[in-house]
Design an enzyme around this catalytic site. Structure first.
Site, PDB file in Angstrom:
ATOM      1  N   GLY A  24       0.829  -1.202   0.000  1.00 51.96           N
ATOM      2  CA  GLY A  24       0.000   0.000   0.000  1.00 51.96           C
ATOM      3  C   GLY A  24       0.855   1.238   0.000  1.00 51.96           C
ATOM      4  N   ARG A  25       0.273   2.343  -0.488  1.00 55.81           N
ATOM      5  CA  ARG A  25       1.016   3.599  -0.482  1.00 55.81           C
ATOM      6  C   ARG A  25       0.069   4.775  -0.487  1.00 55.81           C
ATOM      7  NH1 ARG A  25       4.995   5.205  -4.399  1.00 55.81           N
ATOM      8  NH2 ARG A  25       5.813   3.103  -4.272  1.00 55.81           N
ATOM      9  N   GLY A  26       0.569   5.896   0.026  1.00 59.09           N
ATOM     10  CA  GLY A  26      -0.143   7.163  -0.011  1.00 59.09           C
ATOM     11  C   GLY A  26       0.863   8.268  -0.231  1.00 59.09           C
ATOM     12  N   GLY A  27       0.419   9.506  -0.101  1.00 60.93           N
ATOM     13  CA  GLY A  27       1.304  10.627  -0.359  1.00 60.93           C
ATOM     14  C   GLY A  27       2.394  10.797   0.679  1.00 60.93           C
ATOM     15  N   MET A  28       2.210  10.188   1.878  1.00 57.63           N
ATOM     16  CA  MET A  28       3.182  10.415   2.940  1.00 57.63           C
ATOM     17  C   MET A  28       3.798   9.133   3.474  1.00 57.63           C
ATOM     18  SD  MET A  28       0.394  11.490   5.791  1.00 57.63           S
ATOM     19  CE  MET A  28      -1.052  10.469   6.091  1.00 57.63           C
ATOM     20  N   VAL A  39       3.702   1.249   2.568  1.00 52.43           N
ATOM     21  CA  VAL A  39       3.634   0.104   3.466  1.00 52.43           C
ATOM     22  C   VAL A  39       4.100  -1.138   2.717  1.00 52.43           C
ATOM     23  CG1 VAL A  39       2.183  -1.257   5.018  1.00 52.43           C
ATOM     24  CG2 VAL A  39       1.668   1.168   4.653  1.00 52.43           C
ATOM     25  N   LYS A  69       5.778   0.280   7.674  1.00 54.44           N
ATOM     26  CA  LYS A  69       5.402   1.548   7.052  1.00 54.44           C
ATOM     27  C   LYS A  69       6.596   2.485   7.097  1.00 54.44           C
ATOM     28  CE  LYS A  69       1.395   3.448   7.233  1.00 54.44           C
ATOM     29  NZ  LYS A  69       0.110   4.116   7.570  1.00 54.44           N
ATOM     30  N   ASP A  91      -8.323  10.402  11.654  1.00 55.50           N
ATOM     31  CA  ASP A  91      -8.296  10.009  10.245  1.00 55.50           C
ATOM     32  C   ASP A  91      -8.998   8.663  10.057  1.00 55.50           C
ATOM     33  OD1 ASP A  91      -7.755  10.247   7.559  1.00 55.50           O
ATOM     34  OD2 ASP A  91      -5.720   9.463   7.691  1.00 55.50           O
TER      35      ASP A  91
END
Length: 333
Positions: free
Chosen positions: A30-34, A37, A52, A146
């Site tokens: 998984g990944r996001g802007g910050m 994982v 992470k 969140d």
């Protein structure tokens, strides 16, 4: 700095097979802007973990680094069956990282994208477990801020009475922490805006009732197939959270009783004082409206007992049952 670029540029990472702080990285999950994982192998204890790695610019901010360490330690100290255990949170070679239990199931985002709205009983089961986790965190002085489907992991449960086991994750990486880094600015939030409470948008102080709002948005989506507010742009969505009344869920789910609209109206109130005091109080009211109360045919879990305590005066007619949400890869077990 090529390693930093590969982590967050969207290109395949060059970390697969490499060792980071005693963990051998196996694959990206998984990944996001910050953060990104990975599934990784703990070489010291010979176990699989979720690792992470945070964006390198976050580690350069002293204020964020201290808050991250503090909140991660608080989260690690919470022993709760529905909070993903944190094994370690530290820094290595300019990277902040968190090592957590690896959960083999899916997250609620993928389940909703694949299946659409859930049966009421399944939505209530998931909501109860997340609510219990959030209230436990609040008792330790930690506000999540969140709550969203991507932070709710759904694994196989223990038996037919408990077909899913739900975990809440991503403590220690809050929007409040990020705002101290310059990573966010006024009017800009990390991640989706679909679940953010009005007081977060306006910069007012937050407490556990902002998580009541976020949880209500998530549970609304599990039943409707979409969040309560849908707008064409971010500013319109921010405005809706602050000023627009949520649409009645029964306009989308005509099979649900009208009482659920009253429950969501309270949970999604614009001011914290008008909402349910705790997440479990919200879920108790919702479950009573949907199902007539908590199930009683199996020995009560801690979540059941907490909900019953929040709703002890309500009558408990026989429950309705639904098929499990979680299916292992390859179909039903």
């Amino acid at each position: 700095m090529s390693r930093e670029t590969s982590l967050f540029s969207g290109r395949p990472s060059d970390l697969i097979g490499r060792q980071v702080a005693g963990y051998r990285i196996e694959r990206e999950i998984g990944r996001g802007g910050m953060a990104v994982v990975y599934r990784a192998r703990d070489l010291r204890l010979e176990r699989t973990v979720a690792l992470k790695l945070l964006a390198p610019e976050l580690a350069r901010n002293d204020t964020f680094r201290k808050r991250f360490t503090h909140e991660s330690r608080v989260a690690a100290a919470i022993d709760h069956p529905h909070i993903v255990p944190v094994f370690e949170a530290d820094e290595t070679d300019g990277l902040l990282y968190i090592a957590m239990r690896y959960v083999a199931g899916s997250d609620l985002r993928h389940l909703l994208d694949g299946r659409g709205p859930l049966p009421p009983a399944a939505a209530a089961r998931i909501a109860a477990q997340v609510a219990s986790a959030l209230d436990a965190a609040h008792e330790h002085g930690l506000v999540h801020r969140d709550v969203k489907p991507g932070n709710i992991l759904v694994d196989r449960g223990t038996d037919s009475d408990h077909p899913e086991h739900v975990y809440l994750t991503d403590f220690g990486l809050t929007k409040k922490s990020l705002s101290l880094t310059g990573f966010t600015t006024v009017g800009q939030f990390v991640g989706t805006l679909d679940y953010v409470a009005p007081e977060q948008i306006s910069g007012r102080p937050v407490d556990g009732r902002c998580d009541v709002y976020g949880l209500a948005c998530v549970v609304y989506e599990t039943l409707a197939g979409h969040p309560p507010f849908r707008r064409d742009d971010d500013m319109a969505l921010l405005w809706a959270h602050q000023y627009d009344e949520p649409p009645h869920l029964t306009a989308t789910r005509t099979d649900l009783p009208p009482a659920v609209d009253e429950v969501f109206a309270q949970a999604l109130a614009k001011t914290p004082d008008a909402r349910h005091a705790t997440c479990l109080t919200f879920v108790a009211a919702l479950r009573a409206a949907l199902l007539g109360g908590p199930p009683e045919r199996h020995p009560p879990t801690e979540v059941d007992r907490r909900i019953a305590a929040a709703d002890e005066e309500r009558p408990k007619p026989p429950p309705r049952w639904a098929a499990p949400v979680f299916e292992p890869p390859g179909g039903p077990a």
